[in-house]
Design a protein around this motif. Sequence first.
Motif, short mmCIF file in Angstrom:
data_model
loop_
_atom_site.label_atom_id
_atom_site.label_comp_id
_atom_site.label_asym_id
_atom_site.label_seq_id
_atom_site.Cartn_x
_atom_site.Cartn_y
_atom_site.Cartn_z
N LYS A 105 34.53 60.17 40.71
CA LYS A 105 33.66 59.74 41.81
C LYS A 105 34.47 59.25 42.66
O LYS A 105 34.99 58.18 42.50
N ILE A 106 34.40 60.50 43.70
CA ILE A 106 35.79 59.68 45.01
C ILE A 106 34.69 59.13 46.05
O ILE A 106 33.72 60.37 46.37
N ASP A 107 34.22 58.08 46.02
CA ASP A 107 34.04 57.53 47.44
C ASP A 107 35.32 57.55 48.95
O ASP A 107 36.08 56.98 48.63
N ILE A 108 35.21 58.07 49.87
CA ILE A 108 35.96 57.50 51.40
C ILE A 108 35.37 56.71 52.16
O ILE A 108 34.20 57.27 52.63
N VAL A 109 35.97 55.57 52.69
CA VAL A 109 35.68 54.45 53.49
C VAL A 109 36.92 54.70 54.30
O VAL A 109 37.61 55.04 54.67
N SER A 110 36.26 55.60 56.05
CA SER A 110 36.80 56.59 56.66
C SER A 110 36.12 56.31 58.02
O SER A 110 34.65 56.22 58.29
N ASP A 111 36.76 56.36 59.10
CA ASP A 111 36.13 56.65 60.54
C ASP A 111 37.05 57.87 61.24
O ASP A 111 38.33 58.14 60.87
N VAL A 112 35.99 58.56 61.98
CA VAL A 112 36.45 59.86 62.44
C VAL A 112 37.26 59.30 63.65
O VAL A 112 38.52 60.53 63.63
N MET A 113 37.92 58.24 63.98
CA MET A 113 38.87 58.00 64.82
C MET A 113 39.92 57.71 64.82
O MET A 113 41.01 57.41 65.28
N CYS A 114 40.06 57.71 63.03
CA CYS A 114 41.71 57.49 62.26
C CYS A 114 42.22 59.01 62.66
O CYS A 114 41.39 59.76 61.32
N THR B 5 40.31 54.11 52.60
CA THR B 5 39.97 54.06 51.68
C THR B 5 39.69 54.59 50.47
O THR B 5 38.10 55.10 50.71
N PHE B 6 40.60 55.20 49.49
CA PHE B 6 39.14 56.11 48.79
C PHE B 6 39.41 55.48 47.61
O PHE B 6 40.25 54.32 46.39
N ILE B 7 37.36 55.23 46.78
CA ILE B 7 37.77 54.30 45.74
C ILE B 7 37.03 55.06 44.79
O ILE B 7 36.62 56.43 44.73
#
Length: 219
Positions: free
Chosen positions: A5-14, A185-187
Amino acid sequence: MKNLKIDIVSDVMCPWCIIGYKNLETALAELKDEMSSDITWHPFELNPDMPLEGQDLNEHLQQKYSLTEEESARNRQNMADAGERAGFTFNFDGKRIMINSFDLHRLLMWAREEGKQTELKLAFFEAHFTDLKYLNQEDALLDVVEKVGLNKDTAREILHSDKYVQAVRQEQNNFKQMGITSVPTFIINDKYALTGGQPSESFIQALKQINEEEAKQDT
């Protein structure tokens, strides 16, 4: 075979979010005989106070990080090189802007329910960084939505309503409370966190180690 299970916290602007994801994608392809994965994207706003009209990107970076033009040029080259290695093209030839990404996160929340979240996220990255589309303009945004096979009229209704506003804010607060202050951040499996646009080799090593630890816990 273990499913991660991979949760990716991100912003398209990054930019490092797409570099990191492409390298993760390469790592998962390399390890496809050892593990599978379910990926979910979660919202993070690099510039939550950015006005709707956005700001020239070079001007924004110079103001935010006090960069000289030479430093900015060096950063652009490093990013272009990292993107090329990851299989993603950054276009630095035209006028680029930094925008408020909140509406993009609302549409991504909807796309998750429609089973097209990763497709839309990647299309947003390409539109912003490669095609230099201004995603703060509704028509440009809806064109990307339609491109991945999502309903344009439904997307327009979402943009003109408060749908997913609370859902996005709730997820942002949840991850902020977890101590996440930078992206990507990849959880992994709600236990392990990897940060930054790491090379695929680093992802391979980390995923193998996580897979081994998870296997030991299952025995």
